[in-house]
Design an enzyme around this catalytic site. Structure first.
Site, mmCIF file in Angstrom:
data_model
loop_
_atom_site.group_PDB
_atom_site.id
_atom_site.type_symbol
_atom_site.label_atom_id
_atom_site.label_comp_id
_atom_site.label_asym_id
_atom_site.label_seq_id
_atom_site.Cartn_x
_atom_site.Cartn_y
_atom_site.Cartn_z
ATOM 1 N N ASN A 1 0.874 -1.085 0.030
ATOM 2 C CA ASN A 1 0.000 0.041 0.013
ATOM 3 C C ASN A 1 0.941 1.097 -0.063
ATOM 4 O OD1 ASN A 1 -1.591 2.254 0.973
ATOM 5 N ND2 ASN A 1 -3.220 1.177 1.626
ATOM 6 N N GLU B 1 -3.907 1.812 -2.869
ATOM 7 C CA GLU B 1 -4.147 3.176 -2.556
ATOM 8 C C GLU B 1 -3.335 4.073 -3.561
ATOM 9 O OE1 GLU B 1 -5.366 5.567 1.220
ATOM 10 O OE2 GLU B 1 -3.972 3.955 1.869
ATOM 11 N N ASP C 1 -3.863 -5.046 1.126
ATOM 12 C CA ASP C 1 -4.138 -4.429 2.308
ATOM 13 C C ASP C 1 -5.377 -4.963 2.885
ATOM 14 O OD1 ASP C 1 -4.586 -2.800 4.590
ATOM 15 O OD2 ASP C 1 -4.357 -0.907 3.536
ATOM 16 N N HIS D 1 2.933 2.068 4.763
ATOM 17 C CA HIS D 1 2.951 0.559 5.068
ATOM 18 C C HIS D 1 4.090 0.235 4.349
ATOM 19 C CE1 HIS D 1 -1.666 -0.423 5.139
ATOM 20 N NE2 HIS D 1 -1.787 0.964 4.880
#
Length: 259
Positions: free
Chosen positions: A7, A34, A149, A250
């Site tokens: 992510n 993302e 994720d 992350h």
């Protein structure tokens, strides 16, 4: 063969970091979440120059997922078929390996925000729909990897404060039950197939020195189907990018398969 999930919390901001990481870690496939950019803004040329092909499903400002692979991704699916969703959260594709086709499903699972919120209801409904679709995917593609994720810390050891955070978001019994039900489809958590250091996490809050104090959660996962389980040789969290300037919150998770 190595597959990774990461992510990146805005690809437009962290593209140089992703390219640097790929140069040092030439995985065969990288699943990104993302992206936070629309399809027309996706930097396909930059990945092509690095020797990768890409398939993506973007969305302005929020969400977005992509598969970056050495071989051409085919049989693409975007989002969960039959489940109406305005958010760009899932991309699936088949990639070729020496042992035959491999189905890869990359998901940016719903956060849920708060167990008492409408967003949590959406999370559970979304997970139900994902599971039912995956049931069919596994029947059609026995060699399957689900990664991304998940926004779920599946066990107490996946949280820096399991008691203080019990039944809060990422830690609720309902979310953990959903994770177990994914495993019951015939999937295994590749990270837990090996001895791992205690207090191993993949996400740390930007606030209050979360990374420096290792106040983290393990919410990024790589699940492998039963047909692949014997081929899993290693799985690790790469904490190094979390130490870089202006990092994602992350860290990448990398699995090694003997394919």
């Amino acid at each position: 063969m190595k597959l990774a999930t990461w992510n990146v919390n805005s690809l437009s901001v962290r593209l140089p970091q992703v390219l640097d990481w790929l140069a040092d870690n030439p995985v065969d496939l990288l699943a990104l979440q993302e992206l936070k950019l629309s399809d027309d803004k996706f930097p396909a040329d930059a990945f092509a120059q690095a020797g990768y092909q890409a398939a993506w499903f973007g969305q302005k400002t929020y969400n977005g997922v992509a598969l970056i692979s050495r071989s051409e991704p085919t049989d693409l699916v975007r989002n969960i078929p039959g489940y109406a969703d305005e958010q760009s959260r899932v991309i699936a594709a088949t990639i070729e390996t020496a042992q035959g086709p491999l189905r890869v499903v990359n998901g940016y699972f719903v956060n849920g925000q708060d167990p008492e919120s409408e967003k949590f209801v959406y999370k559970i409904q979304w997970l139900d729909a994902l599971r039912e679709w995956l049931r069919g995917e596994l029947a059609q593609h026995p060699r399957l990897v689900l990664l991304g994720d998940f926004n779920i810390a599946p066990e107490d050891r996946d949280s820096y404060d399991p008691e203080g955070l019990r039944e809060t978001i990422h830690h609720t019994s309902a979310e953990r039950r959903q994770f177990r039900e994914l495993l019951e489809l015939g999937l295994s958590d590749s990270y837990r197939m090996f001895e791992q250091p205690p207090k191993s996490y993949s996400w740390w809050d930007y606030r209050m020195l979360g990374f420096q104090k290792n106040r983290g959660l393990r919410i990024d996962h790589v699940l492998v189907s039963d047909a692949l389980k014997a081929q899993v040789k290693a799985c690790a969290i790469d904490r190094a990018p979390r130490k870089w300037p202006k990092p994602s919150d992350h860290a990448p998770v990398v699995v090694t398969l003997d394919l």
